[in-house]
Design an enzyme around this catalytic site. Structure first.
Site, PDB file in Angstrom:
ATOM      1  N   ASN A   1       9.302   4.433   0.020  1.00 57.34           N
ATOM      2  CA  ASN A   1       9.234   5.232   1.255  1.00 57.34           C
ATOM      3  C   ASN A   1      10.602   5.803   1.619  1.00 57.34           C
ATOM      4  O   ASN A   1      10.706   6.946   2.063  1.00 57.34           O
ATOM      5  CB  ASN A   1       8.709   4.377   2.412  1.00 57.34           C
ATOM      6  CG  ASN A   1       7.193   4.478   2.535  1.00 57.34           C
ATOM      7  OD1 ASN A   1       6.557   5.164   1.745  1.00 57.34           O
ATOM      8  ND2 ASN A   1       6.628   3.803   3.510  1.00 57.34           N
TER       9      ASN A   1
ATOM     10  N   GLU B   1       0.853  -1.202   0.000  1.00 53.57           N
ATOM     11  CA  GLU B   1       0.000   0.000   0.000  1.00 53.57           C
ATOM     12  C   GLU B   1       0.879   1.238   0.000  1.00 53.57           C
ATOM     13  O   GLU B   1       2.001   1.216   0.495  1.00 53.57           O
ATOM     14  CB  GLU B   1      -0.938  -0.023   1.211  1.00 53.57           C
ATOM     15  CG  GLU B   1      -0.258  -0.219   2.569  1.00 53.57           C
ATOM     16  CD  GLU B   1       0.355   1.031   3.135  1.00 53.57           C
ATOM     17  OE1 GLU B   1      -0.117   2.117   2.772  1.00 53.57           O
ATOM     18  OE2 GLU B   1       1.316   0.933   3.921  1.00 53.57           O
TER      19      GLU B   1
ATOM     20  N   LYS C   1       1.693  15.127  11.154  1.00 54.77           N
ATOM     21  CA  LYS C   1       1.365  15.945   9.980  1.00 54.77           C
ATOM     22  C   LYS C   1      -0.100  16.342  10.125  1.00 54.77           C
ATOM     23  O   LYS C   1      -0.794  15.805  11.002  1.00 54.77           O
ATOM     24  CB  LYS C   1       1.631  15.170   8.699  1.00 54.77           C
ATOM     25  CG  LYS C   1       0.721  13.977   8.498  1.00 54.77           C
ATOM     26  CD  LYS C   1       0.945  13.374   7.127  1.00 54.77           C
ATOM     27  CE  LYS C   1      -0.202  12.458   6.772  1.00 54.77           C
ATOM     28  NZ  LYS C   1      -0.097  11.907   5.440  1.00 54.77           N
TER      29      LYS C   1
ATOM     30  N   GLY D   1       8.156  12.180  10.243  1.00 51.74           N
ATOM     31  CA  GLY D   1       7.768  11.324  11.361  1.00 51.74           C
ATOM     32  C   GLY D   1       6.677  10.390  10.892  1.00 51.74           C
ATOM     33  O   GLY D   1       6.557  10.107   9.706  1.00 51.74           O
TER      34      GLY D   1
ATOM     35  N   CYS E   1       5.236   5.329   9.398  1.00 52.36           N
ATOM     36  CA  CYS E   1       5.862   4.612   8.278  1.00 52.36           C
ATOM     37  C   CYS E   1       7.332   4.982   8.042  1.00 52.36           C
ATOM     38  O   CYS E   1       8.208   4.122   8.132  1.00 52.36           O
ATOM     39  CB  CYS E   1       5.082   4.867   6.991  1.00 52.36           C
ATOM     40  SG  CYS E   1       3.491   4.057   7.026  1.00 52.36           S
TER      41      CYS E   1
ATOM     42  N   LEU F   1       9.354  18.242  -1.047  1.00 52.99           N
ATOM     43  CA  LEU F   1      10.513  19.138  -0.942  1.00 52.99           C
ATOM     44  C   LEU F   1      10.203  20.230   0.069  1.00 52.99           C
ATOM     45  O   LEU F   1      10.668  21.355  -0.068  1.00 52.99           O
ATOM     46  CB  LEU F   1      10.806  19.770  -2.303  1.00 52.99           C
ATOM     47  CG  LEU F   1      11.703  18.984  -3.254  1.00 52.99           C
ATOM     48  CD1 LEU F   1      11.995  19.800  -4.504  1.00 52.99           C
ATOM     49  CD2 LEU F   1      13.011  18.573  -2.581  1.00 52.99           C
ATOM     50  N   LYS F   2       9.391  19.897   1.051  1.00 51.09           N
ATOM     51  CA  LYS F   2       9.021  20.897   2.051  1.00 51.09           C
ATOM     52  C   LYS F   2       9.969  20.747   3.240  1.00 51.09           C
ATOM     53  O   LYS F   2       9.964  19.733   3.934  1.00 51.09           O
ATOM     54  CB  LYS F   2       7.569  20.622   2.462  1.00 51.09           C
ATOM     55  CG  LYS F   2       6.962  21.669   3.294  1.00 51.09           C
ATOM     56  CD  LYS F   2       6.379  22.794   2.462  1.00 51.09           C
ATOM     57  CE  LYS F   2       6.013  23.943   3.381  1.00 51.09           C
ATOM     58  NZ  LYS F   2       6.368  25.232   2.912  1.00 51.09           N
TER      59      LYS F   2
END
Ligand code: UDX
Length: 440
Positions: free
Chosen positions: A218, A161, A330, A267, A270, A260-261
């Protein structure tokens, strides 16, 4: 329309089950946590995910989604069985696959029972959905072969996933791609059928490559964030603006503007776990993955930047009142697992700061980590009399706060924007002393 089973009603499992049911399949979802199953059936979701409750309600009412506590019932009723149980980190960073193994054994036991009570031709497709290290599929297959009775045909497949928390339903229904690792045509056709309603391309590979795609994907995203965070450190030193640098490099299609932030680092449930597990896996295979180790290190250093900036603004932190806006790892989630806020709050407490915290969704979860700090009912309560406000999660509702009012409530209008998401010009005009990450 197929009979699909999903084992595990966690974030991945429950979203997968609800979405397959929404696509019209008959879905049975199993979890050994009876209390959790009861809560879900009563439409009390065990975690916050946009649109999930409505989808569970709709599919339950239509009779497309069904819950059970037993893998035996699920195995009997499903042709395609997704394993979506947790694969947490062990102390040495490798993935703990004991739940995957237990579930595989339970499926085997159920298959023995089915074979003993029926002479019909039985076929099951067992699919890894959880993030697992490469070669797990081989272990699942070996276990099933050893334990299951002859006369039952099965295949093992990997269908990782790529769901983001807060965007999981959309990511399921409109993915960039669907990755499927299969061993033969029969399994491939089943996947083509169950995903037929989705418009996204399906990439078929062997099982091992599909397993690797998940970890590689990831880890690459985490690496990309760490890269821009390293650039933010350079920007800090020469007073450049990392937001502009990211924009400038992101226009290049080969690089792309996403992930690209710059900020206080990655965190969540995952990235930290998967990157660590990938490094361990590579090491076990004889390859020291220094590139990823460096990405981890950069990630930790971003947390320290906040403390450094707080000290630059306040000198000593001991006894100073500081407001924290944003606790989840987030926005749009109540999840605080591996949230940068946990590291930063720990560091601030160690310095003796006195904290008041607010988050739109994550307060209850953070209370389990820090039961003894103050949680405020509103952002405005959180900033009252503080000498510094630190924003750690870029919730939309924080962008539209009344900063004039905030300034009047604060003792000193210092602000650290850990996600570079606030309107820097507006804040400065209002008289705030602003510090971002790689921009000021
Ligand atoms: C991630 C992957 O995106 C998803 O494909 C996978 O299946 C599960 O892991 P998730 O953990 O939900 O999803 O969050 P994601 O949106 O990817 O963000 C991860 C972390 O990186 C967050 O802490 C976020 O704040 C941070 N991040 C993300 C940045 O710091 N900068 C960015 O540019 C993007």
């Amino acid at each position: 329309m197929r009979n699909i089973g999903v084992i595990g009603a966690g974030h991945v499992g429950l979203v997968t089950a609800a979405c397959f049911a929404k696509l019209g399949h008959n879905v049975i979802c199993a979890d050994n946590d009876i209390e959790k199953i009861e809560r879900i059936k009563n439409l009390d979701m065990p975690f916050y995910e946009i649109g999930l409750e409505d989808m569970v309600k709709e599919t339950l009412e239509k009779g497309k989604l069904y819950f059970t506590e037993t893998v035996a019932e699920l195995t009997e009723k499903s042709e395609i069985i997704f394993i979506a149980v947790g694969t947490p980190s062990t102390p040495d960073d490798s993935a703990d696959l004991s739940s995957v193994e237990n579930v595989t054994m339970e499926i085997s036991k159920a298959l023995i029972k089915i074979k003993n009570t029926s002479d019909a031709n039985i076929y099951k497709l067992i699919v890894e959905k959880s993030t697992v290290p490469v070669l797990t599929g081989e272990w699942v297959k070996k276990t099933l072969e050893l334990m299951s009775p002859t006369g039952i045909q099965f295949d093992v497949a990997a269908n990782p996933e790529f769901l983001r928390e807060g965007n999981a339903i959309k990511d399921f229904l409109e993915p960039d791609r669907i990755v499927v690792g299969v061993e033969n045509e029969r399994a491939k056709q089943l996947f083509e059928e169950i995903y037929a309603p989705l418009k996204s391309p399906i990439l078929f590979t062997d099982v091992k490559s599909a397993e690797l795609i998940k970890h590689a994907s990831n880890s690459f995203l985490a690496l990309k964030i760490s890269y821009i965070n390293a650039i933010s450190q350079i920007c800090e030193r020469v007073n450049a603006d990392v937001e502009k640098v990211a924009e400038g490099i992101g226009y290049d299609k080969r690089i792309g503007k996403h992930f690209l932030k710059a900020g206080i680092g990655w965190g969540g449930s995952c990235f930290p776990k998967d990157v660590a597990a990938f490094i361990k896996l590579a090491e076990d295979l004889g390859y020291p993955f220094f590139l990823l180790k460096e990405a981890q290190k950069i990630n930790k250093e971003q947390r320290l930047l906040v403390i450094k900036k707080a000290k630059e603004l306040l000198w000593n932190l001991k006894g100073k009142e500081i407001g924290i806006l944003g606790l989840s790892f987030k926005p749009d989630t109540d999840d605080v697992r591996e949230s940068p806020a946990i590291d930063i709050i720990s560091l601030l407490l160690k310095e003796g700061a006195v904290l008041k915290c607010y988050d739109p969704k994550a307060i209850e979860n953070m209370k389990k980590v820090f039961p003894d700090i103050t949680y405020s009912p509103t952002p405005y309560d959180c900033v009252k009399d503080v000498s510094l406000l630190i924003c750690l999660t870029e919730w939309n509702e924080f962008k539209t706060l009344d900063f004039e009012k905030i300034k009047s409530l604060m003792k000193i209008p210092h602000i650290i924007d850990g996600r570079n998401f606030l309107d820097i010009d507006k804040l400065k005009k209002l008289g705030f002393i602003y510090k971002g990450i790689g921009r000021s």
